[in-house]
Scaffold this active site. Structure first.
Site, PDB file in Angstrom:
ATOM      1  N   ARG A 140       0.829  -1.204   0.000  1.00 54.25           N
ATOM      2  CA  ARG A 140       0.000   0.000   0.000  1.00 54.25           C
ATOM      3  C   ARG A 140       0.865   1.256   0.000  1.00 54.25           C
ATOM      4  NH1 ARG A 140      -4.090  -0.475   4.165  1.00 54.25           N
ATOM      5  NH2 ARG A 140      -5.241  -1.359   2.422  1.00 54.25           N
ATOM      6  N   TYR A 141       1.812   1.289   0.911  1.00 52.31           N
ATOM      7  CA  TYR A 141       2.682   2.461   1.023  1.00 52.31           C
ATOM      8  C   TYR A 141       3.863   2.268   0.071  1.00 52.31           C
ATOM      9  CZ  TYR A 141       0.023   2.871   5.377  1.00 52.31           C
ATOM     10  OH  TYR A 141      -0.979   2.957   6.312  1.00 52.31           O
TER      11      TYR A 141
ATOM     12  N   ARG B 204       7.152   0.285   1.826  1.00 55.91           N
ATOM     13  CA  ARG B 204       7.061  -0.847   2.737  1.00 55.91           C
ATOM     14  C   ARG B 204       5.900  -1.772   2.359  1.00 55.91           C
ATOM     15  NH1 ARG B 204       5.687   3.980   4.559  1.00 55.91           N
ATOM     16  NH2 ARG B 204       3.913   4.277   5.946  1.00 55.91           N
TER      17      ARG B 204
ATOM     18  N   CYS C 198      -2.737 -18.503  14.514  1.00 50.70           N
ATOM     19  CA  CYS C 198      -2.401 -17.727  15.725  1.00 50.70           C
ATOM     20  C   CYS C 198      -2.492 -18.665  16.924  1.00 50.70           C
ATOM     21  CB  CYS C 198      -3.394 -16.588  15.942  1.00 50.70           C
ATOM     22  SG  CYS C 198      -3.370 -15.402  14.607  1.00 50.70           S
TER      23      CYS C 198
ATOM     24  N   CYS D 139      -8.237 -13.822  18.481  1.00 47.91           N
ATOM     25  CA  CYS D 139      -8.863 -12.679  19.141  1.00 47.91           C
ATOM     26  C   CYS D 139     -10.219 -12.449  18.480  1.00 47.91           C
ATOM     27  CB  CYS D 139      -8.003 -11.429  18.977  1.00 47.91           C
ATOM     28  SG  CYS D 139      -6.275 -11.704  19.379  1.00 47.91           S
TER      29      CYS D 139
ATOM     30  N   CYS E   9     -10.534  -9.747  15.674  1.00 49.87           N
ATOM     31  CA  CYS E   9      -9.463  -9.737  14.667  1.00 49.87           C
ATOM     32  C   CYS E   9      -9.889  -9.066  13.356  1.00 49.87           C
ATOM     33  CB  CYS E   9      -9.027 -11.172  14.388  1.00 49.87           C
ATOM     34  SG  CYS E   9      -7.716 -11.238  13.159  1.00 49.87           S
TER      35      CYS E   9
ATOM     36  N   ARG F  95      -8.329  -9.405  10.591  1.00 48.60           N
ATOM     37  CA  ARG F  95      -8.146 -10.358   9.474  1.00 48.60           C
ATOM     38  C   ARG F  95      -8.918 -11.646   9.698  1.00 48.60           C
ATOM     39  NH1 ARG F  95      -2.319  -9.098   9.559  1.00 48.60           N
ATOM     40  NH2 ARG F  95      -2.346  -7.067   8.544  1.00 48.60           N
TER      41      ARG F  95
ATOM     42  N   ASP G 273     -11.153  -1.751  14.061  1.00 46.94           N
ATOM     43  CA  ASP G 273     -11.583  -1.751  12.659  1.00 46.94           C
ATOM     44  C   ASP G 273     -13.020  -2.263  12.520  1.00 46.94           C
ATOM     45  OD1 ASP G 273      -9.191  -0.759  11.630  1.00 46.94           O
ATOM     46  OD2 ASP G 273      -8.280  -2.754  11.631  1.00 46.94           O
TER      47      ASP G 273
ATOM     48  N   ASP H 258      -7.441   3.306  11.177  1.00 46.87           N
ATOM     49  CA  ASP H 258      -7.069   2.744   9.879  1.00 46.87           C
ATOM     50  C   ASP H 258      -8.256   3.019   8.958  1.00 46.87           C
ATOM     51  OD1 ASP H 258      -5.312   1.399   8.197  1.00 46.87           O
ATOM     52  OD2 ASP H 258      -4.822  -0.062   9.777  1.00 46.87           O
TER      53      ASP H 258
ATOM     54  N   LYS I 119      -3.204   4.382   7.919  1.00 45.90           N
ATOM     55  CA  LYS I 119      -3.399   4.839   9.303  1.00 45.90           C
ATOM     56  C   LYS I 119      -3.443   6.361   9.364  1.00 45.90           C
ATOM     57  CE  LYS I 119      -0.812   0.929  11.047  1.00 45.90           C
ATOM     58  NZ  LYS I 119      -0.299   0.518   9.724  1.00 45.90           N
TER      59      LYS I 119
HETATM   60  S1  SF4 Z   1      -5.567  -9.964  16.110  1.00 44.45           S
HETATM   61 FE1  SF4 Z   1      -5.958 -11.600  14.591  1.00 44.45          FE
HETATM   62  S2  SF4 Z   1      -3.975 -11.947  13.634  1.00 44.45           S
HETATM   63 FE2  SF4 Z   1      -3.582 -10.851  15.531  1.00 44.45          FE
HETATM   64  S3  SF4 Z   1      -3.183 -12.427  17.075  1.00 44.45           S
HETATM   65 FE3  SF4 Z   1      -5.345 -11.926  17.191  1.00 44.45          FE
HETATM   66  S4  SF4 Z   1      -6.338 -13.399  15.856  1.00 44.45           S
HETATM   67 FE4  SF4 Z   1      -4.191 -13.421  15.324  1.00 44.45          FE
END
Ligand code: SF4
Length: 427
Positions: free
Chosen positions: A148-149, A152, A161, A165, A168, A170, A329, A366, A373
């Protein structure tokens, strides 16, 4: 293969860890219940040896993934029970025994529980929810790479993972196959990077890159390091928090070979900073790896200024520099975690000037859909006038800063008055 984690590491004091959290956040009612509860050794791990508990592979193999396992260690609420049942086939439940041992078995508002156990609220989809909230897929020239940038890139090296979470960003990707990037895909990434000479910084993310075995991670790092225009390697991870046993001497010795290398660690709450986490961060910092933190602002978990202040101060004590606070997000099913942006600004207001500057992260939104960001700050500039700017400090006091008057100076110089002014100044 790297040997299993240091067998001399002590097993986390599960009951004592909880008592420590209560010292941080005293609540006499909960404390009393906790005093009673801590005597109950979860039957699930009664037979586990210290050596096994300290072995990150054992922790990963024994992640809690079912309602039946979880109910052995905590009193699940109906919200959680339904949430777990519905989460099958979506972002699945997975919690390391270590992280689960930090959960309050009684209080369902425990920040560790809230982050790791699905609840029915997750299945409410708001009209603002987005599958790919940061628009990463449209900026992906090669699968697994986000560019994107200009200078980087983000490289997604695995979808696995240690703990998933519930908020998340993603969630469209993570946990779906629990697989690392394929060799063929990685070769394509390398080809792209070699031909894009402006890219000087590669951020490894996922999933969690530190779940790769050392050999695989080293192959990725060494081949990226061999590209002459890539100056900086970075790793984004939550493993030091959810699986600190993974931070071994062998891992740190390997990472040290690829400096400059920086690590951003995802922390959410002071309760996550245990002795195990302190040891893990110390090992990384002793390896000369600059450590930063990334924290998602989460309703009911860390959206109070006193909690965030405690977190950033504790982070500095373990040599982690608070780097970003992210506005949550617009990922699918995460509306119940989102605060207003005003809440984030209020937290920043209570940090800047009220604690060490190094402890003050940047609060960012974001941009939905992929604008990158955007920093959001309390407003400290009250007004801009001719030759001065009016500012507000952290206590609300007003100050004027006289700005250099370049136009006036140029006029004087044009009229030959410059020397007169200089003489006046000298006098
Ligand atoms: S936020 Fe998403 S990518 Fe990051 S540790 Fe938690 S589950 Fe995994």
């Amino acid at each position: 293969m790297e040997p299993a984690s240091d067998p001399n590491l002590s097993v986390p004091l599960r009951g004592a860890e909880r008592t420590l959290q209560l010292l941080l956040f005293p609540n006499p009612v909960v404390q009393k219940k906790m005093e009673e509860a801590k005597e109950i050794v979860p039957p699930l791990w009664r037979e586990v040896s210290e050596k096994e508990w300290s072995d990150w592979r054992w922790q990963l193999r024994h992640r809690i993934t079912t309602f039946e396992q979880l109910k052995e260690i905590i009193d699940l609420t109906s919200e959680e029970i339904e949430g777990i049942k519905h989460s099958k086939g979506r972002l699945a439940l997975a919690v390391t025994p270590y992280f689960a041992s930090l959960m309050d078995p009684i209080n369902s508002n425990c920040p560790i529980r809230r982050q790791a156990i699905p609840r029915m609220e997750e299945f409410h989809l708001s009209k603002n929810d987005m599958v790919d909230p940061c628009g990463e897929d449209k900026d992906s020239p090669v699968p697994g790479l986000v560019h994107r940038y200009p200078d980087r890139v983000l490289l997604l090296v695995t979808d696995q993972c240690a703990v998933y979470c519930r908020y998340c960003t993603r969630r469209r990707l993570v946990g779906s196959h629990e697989r690392a990037i394929t060799q063929g895909n990685f070769e394509e990434v390398l080809k792209y990077l070699r031909s894009h000479r402006k890219v000087r910084d590669v951020l490894l993310s996922g999933g969690d890159p530190l779940l790769l075995e050392n050999e695989r991670l080293e192959e990725i790092l060494s081949r990226l390091r061999a590209i002459p225009h890539i100056e900086l390697l970075r790793i984004g991870t939550r493993v030091p928090v959810t699986l600190p046993q993974r931070i071994t001497g062998g891992l740190v010795r390997m990472l040290k070979k690829y400096h400059p290398l920086m690590i951003s660690i995802h922390f959410s709450h002071p309760k996550e900073i245990t002795d195990q986490v302190r040891r893990a961060c110390n090992e990384l910092a002793d390896g000369g790896i600059p450590l930063g933190s990334q924290t998602v602002l989460l309703k009911g978990i860390n959206d109070k200024p006193y909690i965030m202040k405690k977190l950033v101060q504790e982070l500095l004590k373990i040599r982690v520099r608070p780097y970003y606070i992210y506005q949550c997000d617009l990922a699918m099913g995460t509306e119940h975690f989102r605060t207003s942006v005003a809440t984030g600004i209020q937290i920043m207001e209570k940090l800047r000037g009220h604690t060490t500057g190094y402890a003050v992260p940047t609060y960012v939104v974001d941009a939905p859909g992929g604008g990158g960001k955007i920093p959001v700050e309390p407003v400290y500039v009250v007004s801009r006038g001719k030759g001065k700017i009016v500012l507000r400090n952290y206590e609300g006091k007003i100050f004027e800063y006289p700005e250099p008057n370049i136009i006036e100076f140029k006029k004087m110089r044009a009229n030959g008055e410059e020397k007169v002014v200089q003489k006046k100044v000298m006098a």
